[in-house]
Design a protein around this motif. Sequence first.
Motif, short mmCIF file in Angstrom:
data_model
loop_
_atom_site.label_atom_id
_atom_site.label_comp_id
_atom_site.label_asym_id
_atom_site.label_seq_id
_atom_site.Cartn_x
_atom_site.Cartn_y
_atom_site.Cartn_z
N ASP A 10 7.07 0.61 6.61
CA ASP A 10 5.61 0.49 7.49
C ASP A 10 5.91 0.52 9.11
OD1 ASP A 10 2.90 0.64 7.95
OD2 ASP A 10 2.27 -1.43 7.91
N HIS B 19 2.10 10.01 6.92
CA HIS B 19 1.47 8.98 6.89
C HIS B 19 1.13 9.78 5.27
CE1 HIS B 19 -3.10 7.50 6.83
NE2 HIS B 19 -3.71 8.66 6.64
N ARG C 188 -0.83 3.60 3.62
CA ARG C 188 -1.43 3.55 4.68
C ARG C 188 -2.30 5.13 4.24
NH1 ARG C 188 -2.02 0.37 8.37
NH2 ARG C 188 0.07 -1.12 8.82
N GLY D 79 -6.02 5.57 4.51
CA GLY D 79 -6.75 4.79 5.84
C GLY D 79 -6.83 6.69 6.61
N GLY E 286 -5.10 2.66 9.19
CA GLY E 286 -4.12 3.91 8.77
C GLY E 286 -2.99 3.55 10.36
N THR E 287 -2.90 5.52 10.77
CA THR E 287 -1.82 5.43 11.40
C THR E 287 -2.51 6.21 12.75
OG1 THR E 287 -0.20 6.18 9.86
CG2 THR E 287 -0.05 7.16 11.77
#
Length: 324
Positions: free
Chosen positions: A31, A52, A57, A60, A104-105
């Motif tokens: 991460d 992602h 994550r 998300g 999330g991203t």
Amino acid sequence: MADNKASRELIGNSRAMQMLKQRVERAARFDVAVLIEGETGTGKELVARALHYLSPRCDGPFVPVNCGALPESLIENEFFGHRRGAFTHAVGDSPGLLRLAQGGTLFLDEIDSLPPKGQVMLLRLLEEPVFRPLGADREQRFDIRMLAASNQPLELLAQQGRFRADLLFRLKLIDLRIPPLREREGDVDLLADHFMKSVAQRYHLQAGCLDAVARDWLHSHHWPGNVRELEHWVCRNLLLGETVDAALASPHGAGSSSGEHLRYREARIGALEAFDQRYLRELLGRHRGNITHAAREAGKERRALARLLKRYALDAASFRSGTS
């Protein structure tokens, strides 16, 4: 950790793509920020989506943003959002990118175009994950992973003072380079076949097929627009109803009647072979038979160039001795 269609669409069996896929799968586990570099049209957002959806994550949000489209005067508002009444036209609360990407991203494409003010802001966010929406009284924490992409060499831009070196270090904890299509031996055929099927399915058309002449042309083209150029070319010719073999083999994508096509095809094969032999002889002459150096100038893998030389019975050693 879940998979997704995006992670499976890193199409390619070339050594360069296999290495990239391995790095993507490994980088997805951690991460941390990742910098994705590659020429225009190589698929940087596709790699970002794979990172992602292969990461913890994956459930998300994935929020892409083109930094080149952000007005400098509105950067803070775009990232932080605002409260009602924060400025004249703020008639309601608006979440910024940091809130939209929570959990999330956040994918920052064209990071090289981020103005100095935005670079300072982003560096601060990477150092301390807190922000305050415009017009708010309190700071908020955020939990997102940042991915950045550039088609410009950020190392060089940093040396020129056009990109903050300290921000580059933060973004480049892990870096991924996407190879251009010309360095992906064998992937042109694979991608062309994939695009023909996907475009035909999308628009309810009959998929075309590539003959030997079209494939020769695909291999000889430099593809400055990379995968995107190939996809658009296949799409355009299928939508126009032209045969893919004729359209791709023609410099202008023009079809023809069957009789004219046969005469054109024969003439083009001869022209291609003559060009190949002349080009290869001049290339080997400049590099005195050194295949490695010649392949680098031609933008081809060494093995691919060696196969071309074998096809035309050209002996690299003879160019070292000056007998060719």
